[in-house]
Write an enzyme that holds these catalytic residues in place. Structure first.
Site, PDB file in Angstrom:
ATOM      1  N   GLY A 224       6.654  40.505  63.039  1.00 52.74           N
ATOM      2  CA  GLY A 224       6.127  39.976  61.791  1.00 52.74           C
ATOM      3  C   GLY A 224       5.121  40.830  61.055  1.00 52.74           C
ATOM      4  N   ASP A 225       4.680  41.946  61.653  1.00 58.51           N
ATOM      5  CA  ASP A 225       3.646  42.744  60.974  1.00 58.51           C
ATOM      6  C   ASP A 225       3.706  44.207  61.402  1.00 58.51           C
ATOM      7  OD1 ASP A 225       1.561  43.191  59.219  1.00 58.51           O
ATOM      8  OD2 ASP A 225       0.000  42.508  60.589  1.00 58.51           O
ATOM      9  N   LEU A 226       4.906  44.779  61.370  1.00 62.43           N
ATOM     10  CA  LEU A 226       5.031  46.199  61.727  1.00 62.43           C
ATOM     11  C   LEU A 226       4.622  47.042  60.528  1.00 62.43           C
ATOM     12  CD1 LEU A 226       8.317  46.152  63.844  1.00 62.43           C
ATOM     13  CD2 LEU A 226       5.973  46.499  64.668  1.00 62.43           C
ATOM     14  N   ASN A 227       3.324  47.048  60.282  1.00 63.38           N
ATOM     15  CA  ASN A 227       2.819  47.808  59.142  1.00 63.38           C
ATOM     16  C   ASN A 227       2.354  49.194  59.573  1.00 63.38           C
ATOM     17  OD1 ASN A 227      -0.067  47.838  59.782  1.00 63.38           O
ATOM     18  ND2 ASN A 227      -0.119  45.678  59.205  1.00 63.38           N
TER      19      ASN A 227
END
Length: 372
Positions: A224-227
C-alpha cells in the site's frame, strides 16, 4: 502513512518524544543501552534511528505508532507478522527485536502524567541502503520495483496466514486506493484554485469509472505504500554511467490492507514518477516488471490511469490537510506536492489515451527483450 481505520486522515495523535525519552524507552522496554540516537522523518508516527552497545546487529529503528493506530493492536500485529514472514521468504524486510517480556511490541505511555496517551512501541532491525528518492532512477531499477511490488503482494496473498490478518480489511481506511471518493471531505484544504478543479475531476471520474469495476479486479493484500522513501536500494555494479541497482530494503507496512493487485502497481508508478525527470515514461517500466510476475487483465489495465491519478489526489489532498494540523512537519508532509501537482496536471493535459499508449508500448518492449 497510516492514519487509523476510520476515514479521519489525521487527528492530533502523533507522538512527540524527545531523544532522551526515546533512549530511556529502549532501555526500559527492550533492555538495550543506547549509544546514539537520531530522529527519522515520519508522516504520523515517530521514528528514531538507534545504535546500541549490544553484540551483533547494533542498529535499529524505534517505531512509536501514533495514538490512534496504537488502539488497534491486531492491525499492528498483522503488519509486523507480515514483515517477519516476508523476511523469512527472502525479502529484505525488517524484523522486530523482542521486548524484555518476549513480545514483538509493547503499549507504553508517552510520559508519566496521568491520562497521557499510549503508543505502541516496536524496535525493528535497521536496513541498509539508499532511498530511491536519492538516486537517479533508470529503467532497470524501475522494472525491479515493479517486480518487487507484484512479488510482495503475491506471496502475502497466497502464503501469509495469521489470526490477525483479518484486521487488514480496513473498509474506510483513507489510504486504501478504493477510498479516493472519501477525499471529498478534505478537499477544503486545497483552497480554491486550478489544482482543486483537477482533483475534483479525478474524484468524479473515479466514482464513475473505477468504483463500478472493482468487483472485476483480482483481490490481494497490498503493501500500500511502496513510495520512493520506503524502498531502499544499493548499487550492484561499479559503473557510474550505467549503475545497476538492487532492492536492499522494504520499509513501512503501516498502510497494509486488503485491496487489488492493480492498486499496488498504480501506487508504485505514481511514486516513481515523483522523482523522475521524464515522469510519463516511468509507468511502462514499472508495469513491465509487475506483469513479469502478475500480468494485468484488460479491465485492470483500463483503470490504471485513473488509479495513478487517484493516488496523486490522495497524497496531495491528505498532505495539505495534515499540514494544517502539523505545521511544524509541513516540509516532510508536502514532499510529494513539490512535483506531484505538476505531474498530475501534465497527465490530464496529455490525456488518458496518450499516457496509456506510452506505458503500454514501453511494457510491450519487455515481452520481446529482457531488461538491461
Amino acid at each position: 502513512m497510516s492514519s487509523g481505520n476510520d476515514c479521519q486522515p489525521q487527528t492530533l495523535t502523533k507522538p512527540a518524544l524527545g531523544e532522551k525519552e526515546a533512549a530511556e524507552l529502549v532501555d526500559r522496554v527492550f533492555g538495550l543501552k543506547v549509544s546514539w540516537i537520531g530522529s527519522l522523518p515520519s508522516y504520523d508516527d515517530q521514528n528514531f534511528h538507534v545504535r546500541v552497545s549490544a553484540e551483533g546487529a547494533d542498529e535499529y529503528v524505534l517505531k512509536i505508532t501514533n495514538s490512534e493506530d496504537s488502539q488497534e493492536p491486531d492491525l499492528i500485529e498483522a503488519q509486523t507478522q507480515a514483515m517477519m514472514f516476508l523476511s523469512a521468504e527472502g525479502f529484505p524486510s525488517a524484523t522486530p527485536y523482542l521486548t524484555k517480556d518476549g513480545n514483538i511490541m509493547s503499549l507504553e505511555s508517552g510520559d508519566t502524567r496521568p491520562g497521557s496517551k499510549k503508543y505502541m512501541v516496536r524496535l525493528l532491525t535497521y536496513l541498509p541502503g539508499t532511498p530511491v528518492a536519492k538516486i537517479t532512477t533508470n529503467a532497470q531499477i524501475l522494472y525491479e520495483i515493479g517486480k518487487l511490488a507484484a512479488s510482495v503482494d503475491k506471496v502475502l496473498s497466497e502464503k501469509f496466514q495469521h489470526p490477525s490478518v483479518k484486521s487488514l480489511h480496513r473498509g474506510q481506511f483513507i489510504w486504501n486506493l478504493r477510498n479516493v471518493p472519501l477525499l471529498d471531505q478534505y478537499i477544503y484544504a486545497l483552497g480554491q484554485n486550478k489544482y482543486r478543479a483537477v482533483v475534483e475531476q479525478v474524484i468524479e471520474q473515479f466514482k464513475g469509472k473505477v468504483i463500478p469495476k472493482l468487483s472485476s479486479f483480482r483481490a490481494c493484500i497490498n503493501h500500500g505504500d511502496l513510495n520512493d522513501h520506503n524502498i531502499l536500494v544499493d548499487s550492484s555494479s561499479a559503473s557510474l554511467e550505467n549503475p545497476q541497482y538492487r532492492v536492499s530494503g522494504i520499509l513501512d507496512f503501516s498502510d497494509m490492507s486488503y485491496g487489488y493487485y492493480v492498486f499496488e502497481v498504480a501506487i508504485a508508478i505514481m511514486y516513481m514518477m515523483i522523482e523522475s525527470p521524464d515522469p510519463l515514461s516511468v509507468g511502462g517500466h514499472v508495469l513491465a516488471g509487475f506483469e513479469s510476475v502478475v500480468p494485468l487483465t484488460a479491465e485492470e489495465r483500463g483503470a490504471l490511469f485513473l488509479l495513478v491519478s487517484g493516488r496523486f489526489a490522495q497524497s496531495l489532498v491528505i498532505a495539505a490537510h495534515t499540514a494544517l494540523l502539523y505545521p511544524e512537519n509541513k516540509e516532510y508532509l508536502t514532499i510529494t506536492a513539490k512535483t506531484g501537482w505538476k505531474h498530475l496536471m501534465t497527465m490530464f493535459e496529455v490525456g488518458q489515451e496518450a499516457v496509456e499508449k506510452t506505458w503500454f508500448e514501453t511494457a510491450q518492449v519487455y515481452t520481446h527483450h529482457a531488461p538491461a
